[in-house]
Design a protein around this motif. Structure first.
Motif, short mmCIF file in Angstrom:
data_model
loop_
_atom_site.label_atom_id
_atom_site.label_comp_id
_atom_site.label_asym_id
_atom_site.label_seq_id
_atom_site.Cartn_x
_atom_site.Cartn_y
_atom_site.Cartn_z
N GLU A 36 -2.14 11.30 -4.41
CA GLU A 36 -3.58 11.17 -4.71
C GLU A 36 -4.41 11.72 -3.55
O GLU A 36 -5.43 11.14 -3.17
CB GLU A 36 -3.95 9.71 -4.97
CG GLU A 36 -3.16 9.05 -6.07
CD GLU A 36 -3.64 7.63 -6.40
OE1 GLU A 36 -4.77 7.26 -6.02
OE2 GLU A 36 -2.87 6.89 -7.04
N LYS A 40 -3.91 3.94 -17.74
CA LYS A 40 -3.97 2.61 -17.14
C LYS A 40 -4.03 1.54 -18.23
O LYS A 40 -4.39 1.81 -19.38
CB LYS A 40 -5.18 2.53 -16.19
CG LYS A 40 -4.99 3.42 -14.96
CD LYS A 40 -6.22 3.49 -14.09
CE LYS A 40 -5.97 4.33 -12.85
NZ LYS A 40 -7.21 4.61 -12.08
N ARG A 72 -11.88 12.41 2.86
CA ARG A 72 -13.33 12.27 2.71
C ARG A 72 -14.05 12.27 4.07
O ARG A 72 -13.50 11.84 5.08
CB ARG A 72 -13.66 10.98 1.96
CG ARG A 72 -13.25 9.70 2.67
CD ARG A 72 -13.50 8.50 1.76
NE ARG A 72 -13.25 7.22 2.40
CZ ARG A 72 -12.10 6.56 2.34
NH1 ARG A 72 -11.06 7.08 1.69
NH2 ARG A 72 -11.96 5.39 2.94
N TRP A 130 -0.50 -2.57 -12.21
CA TRP A 130 -1.46 -2.47 -11.11
C TRP A 130 -2.40 -3.65 -11.23
O TRP A 130 -2.73 -4.07 -12.34
CB TRP A 130 -2.22 -1.13 -11.23
CG TRP A 130 -3.15 -0.78 -10.12
CD1 TRP A 130 -3.05 -1.13 -8.81
CD2 TRP A 130 -4.33 0.04 -10.23
NE1 TRP A 130 -4.07 -0.58 -8.08
CE2 TRP A 130 -4.88 0.15 -8.93
CE3 TRP A 130 -4.97 0.70 -11.28
CZ2 TRP A 130 -6.04 0.88 -8.66
CZ3 TRP A 130 -6.11 1.42 -11.01
CH2 TRP A 130 -6.64 1.52 -9.71
N GLN A 181 -8.05 -2.38 -12.86
CA GLN A 181 -8.21 -1.76 -14.18
C GLN A 181 -7.26 -2.39 -15.21
O GLN A 181 -6.65 -1.70 -16.03
CB GLN A 181 -8.09 -0.23 -14.08
CG GLN A 181 -9.27 0.36 -13.30
CD GLN A 181 -9.27 1.88 -13.21
OE1 GLN A 181 -8.90 2.45 -12.19
NE2 GLN A 181 -9.70 2.53 -14.28
N ASN A 231 -2.55 3.80 2.33
CA ASN A 231 -2.33 3.33 3.70
C ASN A 231 -0.85 3.17 4.02
O ASN A 231 -0.45 2.26 4.77
CB ASN A 231 -3.11 2.03 3.99
CG ASN A 231 -4.61 2.28 4.06
OD1 ASN A 231 -5.05 3.43 4.18
ND2 ASN A 231 -5.41 1.22 3.97
N TRP A 254 -13.86 10.66 -7.26
CA TRP A 254 -14.14 9.22 -7.38
C TRP A 254 -14.78 8.65 -6.12
O TRP A 254 -15.35 7.56 -6.14
CB TRP A 254 -12.84 8.46 -7.67
CG TRP A 254 -11.89 8.39 -6.50
CD1 TRP A 254 -11.32 9.44 -5.83
CD2 TRP A 254 -11.44 7.21 -5.82
NE1 TRP A 254 -10.53 9.00 -4.80
CE2 TRP A 254 -10.59 7.64 -4.77
CE3 TRP A 254 -11.66 5.85 -5.99
CZ2 TRP A 254 -9.97 6.73 -3.90
CZ3 TRP A 254 -11.03 4.96 -5.12
CH2 TRP A 254 -10.21 5.40 -4.09
N GLY A 291 -6.23 10.52 -14.35
CA GLY A 291 -6.82 9.60 -13.36
C GLY A 291 -6.99 8.19 -13.89
O GLY A 291 -6.91 7.21 -13.13
N ASN A 323 1.84 0.08 -8.78
CA ASN A 323 0.83 0.67 -7.90
C ASN A 323 0.27 -0.43 -6.99
O ASN A 323 -0.12 -1.50 -7.47
CB ASN A 323 -0.29 1.25 -8.78
CG ASN A 323 -1.18 2.24 -8.07
OD1 ASN A 323 -0.74 2.98 -7.20
ND2 ASN A 323 -2.46 2.28 -8.45
N GLU A 324 0.32 -0.20 -5.69
CA GLU A 324 -0.41 -1.04 -4.72
C GLU A 324 0.03 -2.50 -4.73
O GLU A 324 -0.79 -3.40 -4.88
CB GLU A 324 -1.92 -0.91 -4.95
CG GLU A 324 -2.40 0.54 -4.83
CD GLU A 324 -3.86 0.73 -5.19
OE1 GLU A 324 -4.55 -0.24 -5.53
OE2 GLU A 324 -4.31 1.90 -5.13
N GLN A 350 -0.26 7.78 -1.53
CA GLN A 350 -1.53 8.19 -2.16
C GLN A 350 -2.32 9.17 -1.28
O GLN A 350 -2.81 10.17 -1.73
CB GLN A 350 -2.40 6.97 -2.46
CG GLN A 350 -1.88 6.10 -3.60
CD GLN A 350 -2.85 4.98 -3.95
OE1 GLN A 350 -3.99 4.92 -3.46
NE2 GLN A 350 -2.40 4.06 -4.79
N PHE A 372 -16.97 4.89 -5.12
CA PHE A 372 -16.24 3.78 -4.50
C PHE A 372 -16.58 3.59 -3.03
O PHE A 372 -16.43 2.48 -2.50
CB PHE A 372 -14.73 3.96 -4.68
CG PHE A 372 -14.27 3.52 -6.03
CD1 PHE A 372 -14.53 4.28 -7.16
CD2 PHE A 372 -13.63 2.30 -6.20
CE1 PHE A 372 -14.14 3.86 -8.41
CE2 PHE A 372 -13.25 1.86 -7.46
CZ PHE A 372 -13.50 2.65 -8.56
#
Ligand SMILES: O[C@@H]1[C@@H](O)[C@H](O[C@@H]2CO[C@@H](O[C@@H]3CO[C@@H](O[C@@H]4CO[C@@H](O)[C@H](O)[C@H]4O)[C@H](O)[C@H]3O)[C@H](O)[C@H]2O)OC[C@H]1O
Length: 354
Positions: free
Chosen positions: A255, A66, A259, A103, A106, A192, A304, A62, A147-148, A223, A308
């Protein structure tokens, strides 16, 4: 239809009946797996379950790979944390998705707050990719290279990489990755992009552009940090995956978690969550080049999400006490198992009342 899905998991694999990783493979997927992290591995009950390769045939670190962990100061690399996760995968014969090289988040402050030119940041980025991938060479089935990279409206996300190097940072990153570990499959990964829309379209444009430039890209990681009751339909998810695979790349849910926007969830909300999880698994099964699904940790105990998204949670397949949710049983059902067989085979795991 996948060749292996013509056969019943119950016929092929009676001894492992009901275990998610085994069932996923019997359905023709390359893997089903979970994110994990070193802090969680001090919990012996947690460690026993994440180590079960019939449940989790694949793991993803996870955080441990990074940039802020692997190169906290310029040119000084640390693989101590990441090596714990890769050793766990090797010990348990689990596939490894490696995450992530470039990314905006992080990042150590020497990168995000540095004063760079196009040339100096390109060199730093290429060196980071090369050193990290060379360290893990031969161990990573997939690497999330970038990433992203996009905003939800499909424009490029502002980051130190984009503002300094421009759009070219993405092909440069993939080229460096291809050179460092030619055997690893190289992924672009984002959130998304679970159904059609500006961000999914931008990602498709990126895939086309990389391929047109002769730059290696093997997959798109979706993700899928989803919300109960607001997840795209099975048809929408399937069509979206097919839009990627039509471009000649594979796809994976990298990922997955779903939720609740307020907790504790009601019985009805848990049933909706079960249906939502089933849709995403069914979408992957419906698309031949969808190779697998990874959940972003399997238990609410270490999710996580509450950190968040305060007030939200219960996003995983297992509760905090490691009992299984209705969503777990829904996934077993989609993968061709049965709830009663799961209970018999999974005697070390406790059932939740639902
Ligand atoms: O320990 C944790 C790590 O687990 C955590 O891993 C990252 C989690 O997900 C990825 O990045 C996030 C993806 O979701 C974005 O929020 C979305 C906003 O739009 C919503 O519609 C959608 O539902 C949300 O998911 C976050 O802003 C991203 O940060 C990333 O790839 C993982 O590495 O990282 C933080 C650690 O403390």
């Amino acid at each position: 239809m996948r060749a292996s899905s013509l056969f019943s998991a119950a016929v092929l694999l009676p001894q492992a009946f009901g275990q998610l990783g085994t069932l996923a493979k019997a359905k023709g997927l390359a893997y089903f797996g979970s994110a994990t992290e070193i802090g969680e591995l001090t919990d012996t009950a947690y460690k026993a379950i994440i180590s079960d390769n019939t449940e989790f045939g694949q793991i993803t670190p996870g955080n441990s790979q990074k940039w802020d962990t692997t190169e906290p100061t310029q040119g000084s690399f640390s693989f101590t944390n990441g090596d714990v996760i890769t050793a766990l995968a090797a010990k348990n014969s689990q596939l490894l998705r490696c995450h992530t090289l470039v990314w905006h988040s992080q990042l150590p402050s020497w990168v995000s707050g540095g004063t760079w030119t196009n040339a100096t940041l390109t060199a730093v980025m290429e060196n980071h990719i090369t050193k990290v991938m060379e360290h893990y060479k031969g161990q990573c089935m997939h690497w999330d290279v970038v990433n992203e990279g996009f905003n939800d409206d499909g424009t490029y996300r502002t980051s130190i990489f984009y503002t300094t190097i421009g759009e070219a940072y993405i092909p440069l990153a993939f080229k460096a990755a291809a050179a460092a570990d030619p055997a690893a499959k190289l992924y672009y990964n984002d959130y998304n992009i679970e159904s059609s829309g500006a961000k999914s379209t931008a990602t498709q444009r990126l895939v086309k552009s990389l391929k047109a430039q002769g730059v290696k890209i093997d997959g798109v990681g979706v993700q899928a940090h989803l919300i109960v009751g607001l997840t795209p339909s099975l048809a929408a998810q399937t069509a979206n995956l097919e839009a990627f695979t039509a471009l000649g790349v594979e796809v994976a849910y990298t990922e997955l978690d779903i939720r609740h926007r307020s907790v504790p969830a009601s019985t009805k909300q848990l049933a909706t969550q079960a249906n939502d999880y089933a849709n995403t698994f069914n979408a992957c099964l419906a698309v031949d080049a969808c190779v697998g699904l990874t959940i972003w940790d399997w238990t609410d105990k270490y999710s996580w999400i509450p950190t968040f998204f305060p007030g939200q949670g219960q996003a995983c397949l297992y509760n905090e006490d490691f009992t299984k949710k209705p969503a777990y049983h829904a996934v077993v059902n989609v993968l061709g198992g049965s709830a009663s067989a799961t209970k018999a085979a999974g005697s070390s795991y406790v059932e939740a009342s639902s």
